[in-house]
Enzyme design. Structure first.
Site, mmCIF file in Angstrom:
data_model
loop_
_atom_site.group_PDB
_atom_site.id
_atom_site.type_symbol
_atom_site.label_atom_id
_atom_site.label_comp_id
_atom_site.label_asym_id
_atom_site.label_seq_id
_atom_site.Cartn_x
_atom_site.Cartn_y
_atom_site.Cartn_z
ATOM 1 N NE ARG A 151 -5.136 -0.461 13.385
ATOM 2 C CZ ARG A 151 -4.267 -1.328 12.762
ATOM 3 N NH1 ARG A 151 -4.587 -2.087 11.770
ATOM 4 N NH2 ARG A 151 -2.875 -0.947 12.930
ATOM 5 C CB SER A 202 3.428 4.981 13.087
ATOM 6 O OG SER A 202 2.842 6.256 14.232
ATOM 7 C CB CYS A 203 0.152 6.754 9.214
ATOM 8 S SG CYS A 203 -0.907 5.512 10.080
ATOM 9 C CB THR A 204 -1.070 7.279 14.588
ATOM 10 O OG1 THR A 204 -1.925 6.384 13.978
ATOM 11 C CG2 THR A 204 -1.646 7.803 15.952
ATOM 12 C CG ASN A 237 -4.930 5.481 7.692
ATOM 13 O OD1 ASN A 237 -5.916 6.063 7.500
ATOM 14 N ND2 ASN A 237 -4.462 4.310 6.877
ATOM 15 C CB THR A 264 -1.649 3.352 18.882
ATOM 16 O OG1 THR A 264 -0.703 4.295 18.017
ATOM 17 C CG2 THR A 264 -1.927 4.180 20.038
ATOM 18 N N GLY A 265 1.710 2.424 19.001
ATOM 19 C CA GLY A 265 2.964 2.977 19.433
ATOM 20 C C GLY A 265 3.224 4.613 19.369
ATOM 21 C CB THR A 277 -3.716 -1.954 8.087
ATOM 22 O OG1 THR A 277 -3.271 -2.793 9.166
ATOM 23 C CG2 THR A 277 -3.928 -0.398 8.628
ATOM 24 N NE ARG A 279 -3.543 0.133 0.171
ATOM 25 C CZ ARG A 279 -4.114 0.450 -1.042
ATOM 26 N NH1 ARG A 279 -3.940 0.329 -2.368
ATOM 27 N NH2 ARG A 279 -4.780 1.785 -1.053
#
Length: 481
Positions: free
Chosen positions: A370, A288-290, A453, A347-348, A319, A138
């Site tokens: 999610r 990450s995206c977050t 994301n 989440t990290g 995902t 992706r």
């Protein structure tokens, strides 16, 4: 003539102006490596309607209309200057010109505002930098689209190769098809052909070698004419320095990971800590995206109000790491069907804040859910501030940050009253502040931050790669510090 006739005549006039802008924008990009922007949004390779929509969007963030009739004179003024590689925001030029009371002409004002990109001040055009994608999922395919899109001048990043594990029959054709068509992000903008005999994909004239390998140690990139390249690892298989060092093969100079790095691997959020990258650093992570979504607004809020503590709850699209239907998964809950369930997971991002913002001493906690959407997530950032404020003050501040600060490429701002997640597919910002959802009570603030994301994160990755490659060009007018 009726009001409707007046509106249509105005529209056709603006269409004609936008059409006249396209060859000017294209020539500046191809011949001088100049990217023309409107409020941080590129106008390169955009259609007439896209140019008009970009101008129209300014009303949401600037609070007033912006017309091509206002920006065209500044664009025309740029053609008279001895410009070097740069990004020039004609929306900002038009806005700042309105507030300038010195009586300068458009040409004089423009020349002064972009003086850092002209004459003796201009930087030299780069010879280009080879890029290799390791993995083509992706993120890999979206990064490929961005690299191809930005290759117009021939002096920037050049996607030379993609490394994947060997597949079955028509592997190359199928991978090219996935690049050409995307269920979320739509059709590839351009042409793609496949040369199976030479194992290459040609996209908008860019010849991309597809290399089949099961391990980094199997590849000598110099055998393909690739040298001093930046390798972007999209697999996430290796996250520490020892594992990522396997990519430092002949022809590869630096490795960029599109996942949170472990150990002493620097986690970089462009716009926040990219200037801390050491010139000799060969391995780094784009986090990450977050993390990319929450760190820029967190920094903005800490700069202005101080942050004493915070919690982030991400409502995240599902995902590939999850299962379509219930099946075994090594992680708790992720084995349950992604399209049918809301799934509580970890989440990290909260712990990664410390790496990107080491000066922030406030404890930040985080968790994630999610949900059954394929793209675009929202981070709910709850903050205890160092002083009391009001909702109006916070919104005005964040609006200004999105327009004028060094974080304007990371933070976007929307006042749309009925915005939903699909509205932000394709956003190039790391996060978008939803003004309507923002809550402030004294020293407590809750920000709702949308983020694509997939694509928004891929844009952040490209910005980091541009920075370490030396092809990240300065923006004019310079943002306020």
């Amino acid at each position: 003539m009726t009001v409707n006739d007046d509106s249509f005549t105005s529209w056709k006039n603006r269409e004609e102006i936008a059409e006249s802008m396209i060859p000017i924008i294209g020539k500046l990009h191809r011949e001088r490596d100049v990217t023309v922007l409107v409020h941080s949004r590129s106008l390169v390779n955009k259609s007439v309607v896209s140019i008009l929509k970009t101008h129209r969007f300014a009303r949401q963030i600037a609070g007033e209309e912006l017309s091509v009739t206002e920006t065209l004179p500044f664009l025309e003024a740029l053609t008279t200057l001895d410009l070097g590689p740069s990004q020039i925001d004609i929306g900002m030029l038009a806005a700042t010109y309105k507030t300038d009371d010195r009586g300068l002409s458009v040409a004089e004002f423009t020349a002064e505002a972009v003086a850092g990109a002209t004459g003796e001040n201009k930087i030299e055009r780069c010879e280009g930098r080879d890029v290799v994608l390791y993995g083509f999922g992706r993120i890999g395919r979206l990064v490929a689209r961005l690299l191809i899109e930005k290759a117009g001048s021939g002096h920037g990043l050049r996607l030379r190769a993609i490394v994947v594990r060997g597949g079955g029959e028509q592997d190359l054709v199928k991978r090219a098809s996935l690049l050409r068509r995307d269920s979320i992000h739509g059709q590839f903008q351009g042409t793609i052909t496949v040369d199976e005999a030479n194992s290459t994909i040609v996209a908008n004239g860019n010849t991309i070698k597809v290399i089949y390998a099961n391990d980094p140690s199997e590849v000598d990139y110099t055998a393909y004419g690739i040298d001093n390249a930046i390798l972007i690892d999209n697999t996430g298989k290796w996250r520490d320095r020892e594992g990522l060092s396997k990519h430092l093969r002949p022809g590869i100079d630096k490795v960029v990971l599109t996942a949170p790095g472990k150990g002493d691997v620097p986690n970089i959020v462009h716009g926040v800590n990219h200037d801390t990258i050491k010139p000799d650093e060969q391995i780094l992570s784009c986090a990450s995206c977050t993390t990319n979504a929450i760190v820029p607004p967190l920094k903005a809020m800490d700069d202005e109000y101080g942050v004493l503590r915070g919690h982030v709850e991400t409502v995240h699209s599902f995902t590939n790491d999850q299962n379509l239907l219930d099946n075994y998964h090594k992680a708790d809950r992720r084995g349950r069907s992604a399209p049918l369930n809301m799934v509580i997971t970890e989440t990290g991002a909260a712990s990664a804040v410390a790496k990107a913002l080491p000066d922030l001493k406030a404890p930040i906690t985080g968790s994630s859910i999610r949900v059954p959407v394929p793209d675009v997530s929202i981070a709910i950032l709850s903050l205890r501030l160092g002083r009391e404020t009001t909702r109006e003050e916070v919104l005005e501040y964040l609006r200004d940050v999105s327009l004028h600060s060094p974080l304007k490429r990371q933070i976007d701002f929307t006042t749309a009253p009925d915005a939903v997640s699909m509205d932000f597919v394709g956003s190039r910002h790391a996060s978008i502040v939803d003004a309507g959802a923002t809550k402030v009570d004294g020293d407590n603030a809750i920000l709702y931050l949308w983020y694509d994301n997939e694509f928004g994160y891929s844009c952040q990755v490209i910005r980091v790669v541009q920075h370490v490659s030396g092809v990240e060009y300065p923006t004019f007018p310079a943002p306020a510090v």
